[in-house]
Design a protein around this motif. Structure first.
Motif, PDB file in Angstrom:
ATOM      1  N   LYS A  76      32.539  31.247  56.688  1.00  0.00           N
ATOM      2  CA  LYS A  76      32.686  32.437  57.527  1.00  0.00           C
ATOM      3  C   LYS A  76      31.956  32.217  58.846  1.00  0.00           C
ATOM      4  CE  LYS A  76      32.514  35.571  53.526  1.00  0.00           C
ATOM      5  NZ  LYS A  76      31.911  36.822  53.000  1.00  0.00           N
ATOM      6  N   VAL A  77      32.675  32.433  59.938  1.00  0.00           N
ATOM      7  CA  VAL A  77      32.089  32.312  61.275  1.00  0.00           C
ATOM      8  C   VAL A  77      32.021  33.704  61.883  1.00  0.00           C
ATOM      9  CG1 VAL A  77      32.220  31.207  63.530  1.00  0.00           C
ATOM     10  CG2 VAL A  77      33.131  30.029  61.503  1.00  0.00           C
ATOM     11  N   GLN A  78      30.810  34.161  62.176  1.00  0.00           N
ATOM     12  CA  GLN A  78      30.623  35.473  62.788  1.00  0.00           C
ATOM     13  C   GLN A  78      30.691  35.343  64.305  1.00  0.00           C
ATOM     14  OE1 GLN A  78      30.582  38.255  61.191  1.00  0.00           O
ATOM     15  NE2 GLN A  78      30.347  37.481  59.093  1.00  0.00           N
ATOM     16  N   VAL A  79      31.529  36.198  64.899  1.00  0.00           N
ATOM     17  CA  VAL A  79      31.721  36.211  66.347  1.00  0.00           C
ATOM     18  C   VAL A  79      31.302  37.586  66.866  1.00  0.00           C
ATOM     19  CG1 VAL A  79      33.385  35.968  68.230  1.00  0.00           C
ATOM     20  CG2 VAL A  79      33.660  34.605  66.136  1.00  0.00           C
ATOM     21  N   PRO A  80      30.334  37.666  67.771  1.00  0.00           N
ATOM     22  CA  PRO A  80      29.890  38.954  68.288  1.00  0.00           C
ATOM     23  C   PRO A  80      31.052  39.766  68.855  1.00  0.00           C
ATOM     24  CG  PRO A  80      28.380  37.227  68.970  1.00  0.00           C
ATOM     25  CD  PRO A  80      29.555  36.547  68.339  1.00  0.00           C
ATOM     26  N   CYS A 135      36.063  41.180  62.180  1.00  0.00           N
ATOM     27  CA  CYS A 135      36.281  40.266  61.070  1.00  0.00           C
ATOM     28  C   CYS A 135      35.851  38.845  61.440  1.00  0.00           C
ATOM     29  CB  CYS A 135      37.756  40.260  60.669  1.00  0.00           C
ATOM     30  SG  CYS A 135      38.354  41.872  60.081  1.00  0.00           S
ATOM     31  N   PRO A 136      35.205  38.151  60.523  1.00  0.00           N
ATOM     32  CA  PRO A 136      34.844  36.761  60.802  1.00  0.00           C
ATOM     33  C   PRO A 136      36.068  35.858  60.788  1.00  0.00           C
ATOM     34  CG  PRO A 136      34.318  37.308  58.538  1.00  0.00           C
ATOM     35  CD  PRO A 136      34.783  38.587  59.180  1.00  0.00           C
ATOM     36  N   THR A 164      27.565  32.048  64.541  1.00  0.00           N
ATOM     37  CA  THR A 164      26.912  31.532  63.335  1.00  0.00           C
ATOM     38  C   THR A 164      27.954  31.223  62.282  1.00  0.00           C
ATOM     39  OG1 THR A 164      26.588  33.744  62.370  1.00  0.00           O
ATOM     40  CG2 THR A 164      24.801  32.865  63.744  1.00  0.00           C
ATOM     41  N   VAL A 165      27.617  30.265  61.418  1.00  0.00           N
ATOM     42  CA  VAL A 165      28.501  29.908  60.312  1.00  0.00           C
ATOM     43  C   VAL A 165      27.720  29.988  59.002  1.00  0.00           C
ATOM     44  CG1 VAL A 165      28.052  27.437  60.661  1.00  0.00           C
ATOM     45  CG2 VAL A 165      30.053  28.163  59.347  1.00  0.00           C
ATOM     46  N   GLN A 166      28.324  30.603  58.009  1.00  0.00           N
ATOM     47  CA  GLN A 166      27.753  30.717  56.675  1.00  0.00           C
ATOM     48  C   GLN A 166      28.755  30.153  55.676  1.00  0.00           C
ATOM     49  OE1 GLN A 166      25.594  30.662  54.220  1.00  0.00           O
ATOM     50  NE2 GLN A 166      24.541  32.592  54.782  1.00  0.00           N
ATOM     51  N   VAL A 167      28.263  29.533  54.618  1.00  0.00           N
ATOM     52  CA  VAL A 167      29.141  28.976  53.586  1.00  0.00           C
ATOM     53  C   VAL A 167      28.707  29.522  52.226  1.00  0.00           C
ATOM     54  CG1 VAL A 167      30.069  26.902  52.509  1.00  0.00           C
ATOM     55  CG2 VAL A 167      29.436  26.863  54.934  1.00  0.00           C
ATOM     56  N   LEU A 168      29.633  30.176  51.555  1.00  0.00           N
ATOM     57  CA  LEU A 168      29.417  30.630  50.178  1.00  0.00           C
ATOM     58  C   LEU A 168      30.150  29.652  49.266  1.00  0.00           C
ATOM     59  CD1 LEU A 168      29.638  34.227  48.806  1.00  0.00           C
ATOM     60  CD2 LEU A 168      30.937  32.411  47.696  1.00  0.00           C
ATOM     61  N   SER A 169      29.463  29.169  48.231  1.00  0.00           N
ATOM     62  CA  SER A 169      30.072  28.186  47.332  1.00  0.00           C
ATOM     63  C   SER A 169      29.919  28.643  45.887  1.00  0.00           C
ATOM     64  CB  SER A 169      29.431  26.813  47.515  1.00  0.00           C
ATOM     65  OG  SER A 169      28.022  26.889  47.326  1.00  0.00           O
ATOM     66  N   ALA A 170      30.834  28.210  45.052  1.00  0.00           N
ATOM     67  CA  ALA A 170      30.790  28.552  43.628  1.00  0.00           C
ATOM     68  C   ALA A 170      31.657  27.575  42.861  1.00  0.00           C
ATOM     69  CB  ALA A 170      31.276  29.987  43.403  1.00  0.00           C
ATOM     70  N   TYR A 171      31.392  27.489  41.563  1.00  0.00           N
ATOM     71  CA  TYR A 171      32.247  26.694  40.678  1.00  0.00           C
ATOM     72  C   TYR A 171      32.983  27.662  39.763  1.00  0.00           C
ATOM     73  CZ  TYR A 171      34.016  22.778  38.029  1.00  0.00           C
ATOM     74  OH  TYR A 171      34.854  21.854  37.469  1.00  0.00           O
TER      75      TYR A 171
END
Length: 210
Positions: free
Chosen positions: A140-144, A148-149, A178-185
Protein backbone atom coordinates in the motif's frame (compact mmCIF):
# COMPACT_ATOMS: atom_id res chain seq x y z
CA UNK A 1 -43.52 -19.05 -8.93
CA UNK A 2 -42.70 -15.35 -8.79
CA UNK A 3 -42.63 -13.46 -12.06
CA UNK A 4 -39.44 -11.61 -13.08
CA UNK A 5 -41.15 -8.25 -12.42
CA UNK A 6 -42.14 -9.35 -8.93
CA UNK A 7 -38.63 -10.58 -8.22
CA UNK A 8 -37.23 -7.22 -9.32
CA UNK A 9 -39.73 -5.35 -7.16
CA UNK A 10 -38.79 -7.47 -4.16
CA UNK A 11 -35.10 -6.84 -4.78
CA UNK A 12 -35.70 -3.10 -5.16
CA UNK A 13 -37.57 -2.93 -1.86
CA UNK A 14 -34.78 -4.87 -0.17
CA UNK A 15 -32.20 -2.49 -1.62
CA UNK A 16 -34.10 0.49 -0.26
CA UNK A 17 -34.18 -1.19 3.10
CA UNK A 18 -30.47 -1.76 3.00
CA UNK A 19 -29.72 1.85 2.13
CA UNK A 20 -31.64 2.93 5.23
CA UNK A 21 -29.61 0.64 7.49
CA UNK A 22 -26.82 1.96 9.64
CA UNK A 23 -23.23 1.86 8.46
CA UNK A 24 -22.54 -0.81 11.07
CA UNK A 25 -24.95 -3.13 9.29
CA UNK A 26 -23.84 -2.56 5.69
CA UNK A 27 -20.39 -1.23 4.87
CA UNK A 28 -19.55 -1.41 1.16
CA UNK A 29 -15.89 -1.36 0.22
CA UNK A 30 -14.66 2.23 -0.03
CA UNK A 31 -11.67 1.85 -2.30
CA UNK A 32 -12.45 -1.27 -4.28
CA UNK A 33 -9.98 -4.06 -4.79
CA UNK A 34 -6.22 -3.73 -5.26
CA UNK A 35 -4.29 -4.72 -8.33
CA UNK A 36 -3.53 -8.45 -8.38
CA UNK A 37 -0.34 -10.19 -9.48
CA UNK A 38 1.10 -13.66 -9.29
CA UNK A 39 -1.35 -16.11 -7.74
CA UNK A 40 -3.23 -13.56 -5.62
CA UNK A 41 -7.04 -13.75 -5.71
CA UNK A 42 -9.91 -11.61 -4.53
CA UNK A 43 -11.01 -14.23 -2.00
CA UNK A 44 -7.53 -14.31 -0.47
CA UNK A 45 -7.61 -10.50 -0.37
CA UNK A 46 -10.85 -10.58 1.60
CA UNK A 47 -9.16 -12.80 4.19
CA UNK A 48 -6.47 -10.15 4.61
CA UNK A 49 -9.07 -7.38 4.80
CA UNK A 50 -10.76 -9.20 7.68
CA UNK A 51 -7.45 -9.52 9.52
CA UNK A 52 -5.78 -6.18 8.82
CA UNK A 53 -7.09 -4.51 11.99
CA UNK A 54 -5.46 -7.06 14.27
CA UNK A 55 -2.69 -5.93 16.59
CA UNK A 56 0.37 -4.90 14.61
CA UNK A 57 3.10 -7.56 14.46
CA UNK A 58 6.40 -6.88 12.72
CA UNK A 59 8.24 -9.96 14.03
CA UNK A 60 8.23 -11.67 10.62
CA UNK A 61 7.58 -8.72 8.37
CA UNK A 62 9.24 -8.33 4.99
CA UNK A 63 12.55 -6.56 4.51
CA UNK A 64 12.02 -3.91 1.88
CA UNK A 65 14.96 -3.85 -0.52
CA UNK A 66 13.52 -1.09 -2.67
CA UNK A 67 12.47 1.59 -2.31
CA UNK A 68 15.01 2.37 0.38
CA UNK A 69 13.94 4.73 3.13
CA UNK A 70 14.23 8.31 1.93
CA UNK A 71 14.90 7.40 -1.70
CA UNK A 72 13.79 9.96 -4.27
CA UNK A 73 12.83 8.99 -7.80
CA UNK A 74 12.83 11.41 -10.71
CA UNK A 75 9.46 11.92 -12.35
CA UNK A 76 10.91 11.26 -15.81
CA UNK A 77 12.35 7.87 -14.83
CA UNK A 78 10.81 4.63 -16.00
CA UNK A 79 8.45 2.92 -13.58
CA UNK A 80 10.63 1.38 -10.84
CA UNK A 81 10.87 -2.23 -9.70
CA UNK A 82 10.23 -2.70 -5.99
CA UNK A 83 11.54 -5.79 -4.23
CA UNK A 84 11.52 -7.35 -0.77
CA UNK A 85 12.56 -10.50 1.07
CA UNK A 86 10.30 -12.42 3.43
CA UNK A 87 10.70 -14.99 6.24
CA UNK A 88 7.43 -16.50 5.03
CA UNK A 89 9.11 -17.47 1.75
CA UNK A 90 12.29 -18.72 3.41
CA UNK A 91 10.68 -21.68 5.19
CA UNK A 92 10.97 -24.99 3.32
CA UNK A 93 8.21 -26.77 5.24
CA UNK A 94 5.39 -25.52 3.07
CA UNK A 95 2.64 -27.03 0.93
CA UNK A 96 3.12 -26.43 -2.75
CA UNK A 97 2.27 -22.83 -3.58
CA UNK A 98 -0.57 -22.01 -5.90
CA UNK A 99 0.67 -21.56 -9.45
CA UNK A 100 0.81 -17.82 -10.19
CA UNK A 101 -1.38 -16.22 -12.78
CA UNK A 102 0.65 -14.71 -15.63
CA UNK A 103 -1.53 -11.60 -15.96
CA UNK A 104 -2.17 -8.97 -13.30
CA UNK A 105 -5.80 -8.01 -12.88
CA UNK A 106 -6.91 -4.40 -12.35
CA UNK A 107 -8.54 -2.81 -9.33
CA UNK A 108 -12.34 -3.13 -9.25
CA UNK A 109 -13.43 0.51 -9.43
CA UNK A 110 -16.35 0.28 -11.81
CA UNK A 111 -19.03 -0.87 -9.40
CA UNK A 112 -21.26 1.70 -7.70
CA UNK A 113 -22.44 1.30 -4.11
CA UNK A 114 -25.89 0.42 -5.45
CA UNK A 115 -24.39 -2.28 -7.65
CA UNK A 116 -22.43 -3.62 -4.70
CA UNK A 117 -25.61 -3.80 -2.63
CA UNK A 118 -27.49 -5.41 -5.50
CA UNK A 119 -24.83 -8.07 -5.87
CA UNK A 120 -25.00 -8.74 -2.13
CA UNK A 121 -28.71 -9.47 -2.52
CA UNK A 122 -28.69 -11.22 -5.87
CA UNK A 123 -25.12 -12.40 -6.44
CA UNK A 124 -24.13 -12.79 -10.04
CA UNK A 125 -22.63 -16.06 -11.17
CA UNK A 126 -18.83 -15.70 -11.06
CA UNK A 127 -16.17 -18.30 -11.64
CA UNK A 128 -14.18 -18.72 -8.44
CA UNK A 129 -10.50 -19.51 -8.52
CA UNK A 130 -9.08 -22.37 -6.50
CA UNK A 131 -8.50 -21.52 -2.81
CA UNK A 132 -5.09 -19.96 -2.43
CA UNK A 133 -2.25 -21.52 -0.44
CA UNK A 134 1.01 -19.62 -0.08
CA UNK A 135 2.55 -16.37 1.07
CA UNK A 136 0.90 -13.10 0.05
CA UNK A 137 2.02 -9.47 0.11
CA UNK A 138 -0.33 -6.49 0.21
CA UNK A 139 1.60 -3.37 -0.77
CA UNK A 140 0.00 0.00 0.00
CA UNK A 141 1.35 3.39 -1.04
CA UNK A 142 -0.15 6.36 0.79
CA UNK A 143 -0.41 9.55 -1.25
CA UNK A 144 -1.28 12.81 0.55
CA UNK A 145 -4.67 14.17 -0.46
CA UNK A 146 -5.76 10.88 -1.97
CA UNK A 147 -8.47 8.91 -0.16
CA UNK A 148 -7.39 5.50 -1.41
CA UNK A 149 -3.83 4.16 -1.44
CA UNK A 150 -2.15 2.75 -4.52
CA UNK A 151 -2.32 -0.99 -3.83
CA UNK A 152 -1.09 -4.34 -5.08
CA UNK A 153 -1.74 -7.84 -3.76
CA UNK A 154 0.83 -10.32 -5.01
CA UNK A 155 2.36 -13.72 -4.34
CA UNK A 156 5.68 -12.48 -5.72
CA UNK A 157 8.58 -10.79 -3.94
CA UNK A 158 8.52 -7.80 -6.24
CA UNK A 159 6.32 -5.22 -7.92
CA UNK A 160 7.21 -3.82 -11.29
CA UNK A 161 5.04 -0.73 -11.01
CA UNK A 162 2.47 -0.54 -13.76
CA UNK A 163 2.07 2.63 -15.79
CA UNK A 164 -1.11 3.71 -14.04
CA UNK A 165 0.31 3.37 -10.53
CA UNK A 166 3.55 5.07 -11.51
CA UNK A 167 1.64 7.96 -13.08
CA UNK A 168 -0.30 8.46 -9.83
CA UNK A 169 2.98 8.69 -7.92
CA UNK A 170 4.48 11.03 -10.51
CA UNK A 171 1.44 13.28 -10.17
CA UNK A 172 2.25 13.47 -6.45
CA UNK A 173 5.82 14.69 -7.09
CA UNK A 174 7.14 16.82 -4.27
CA UNK A 175 4.92 15.21 -1.63
CA UNK A 176 5.87 12.82 1.15
CA UNK A 177 4.94 9.28 0.09
CA UNK A 178 5.11 6.09 2.16
CA UNK A 179 4.89 2.39 1.41
CA UNK A 180 3.68 -0.31 3.79
CA UNK A 181 3.64 -4.07 3.20
CA UNK A 182 1.28 -6.46 4.95
CA UNK A 183 2.25 -10.13 4.60
CA UNK A 184 0.65 -13.41 5.62
CA UNK A 185 0.72 -17.11 4.86
CA UNK A 186 -2.59 -18.69 3.81
CA UNK A 187 -3.79 -22.26 3.50
CA UNK A 188 -6.94 -22.63 1.42
CA UNK A 189 -7.69 -18.89 1.78
CA UNK A 190 -7.27 -19.04 5.57
CA UNK A 191 -4.47 -17.13 7.30
CA UNK A 192 -2.24 -19.50 9.26
CA UNK A 193 0.67 -17.08 9.86
CA UNK A 194 0.43 -13.35 10.27
CA UNK A 195 -0.55 -10.87 9.21
CA UNK A 196 2.74 -9.04 9.64
CA UNK A 197 3.47 -5.40 8.80
CA UNK A 198 6.57 -3.26 8.69
CA UNK A 199 7.21 -1.58 12.05
CA UNK A 200 6.74 1.74 10.27
CA UNK A 201 5.87 2.73 6.71
CA UNK A 202 8.92 3.46 4.55
CA UNK A 203 9.11 7.07 3.29
CA UNK A 204 10.16 7.92 -0.27
CA UNK A 205 9.48 10.64 -2.79
CA UNK A 206 9.25 11.62 -6.44
CA UNK A 207 11.01 14.78 -7.59
CA UNK A 208 9.72 17.05 -10.31
CA UNK A 209 11.97 17.47 -13.32
CA UNK A 210 12.83 21.07 -14.10
Amino acid sequence: MKTPSLLWSTAAVALLGLTSCSDDEVTPPECGEPLYAGGATDEAWRALVDAQNQAQDSSRAVTLVSPESGHTYLADEAAPLWQWTSPLRASLQRPERTRPSPVARPRDTGRSVLAWLGNALLPTAEAHLAPYTGDLYWVKVQVPGRQCPVELLTSELQWQLDDGSWQTLRDAAGQALTVQVLSAYLVQNRITEGPYTLAAPVPFGVARVR
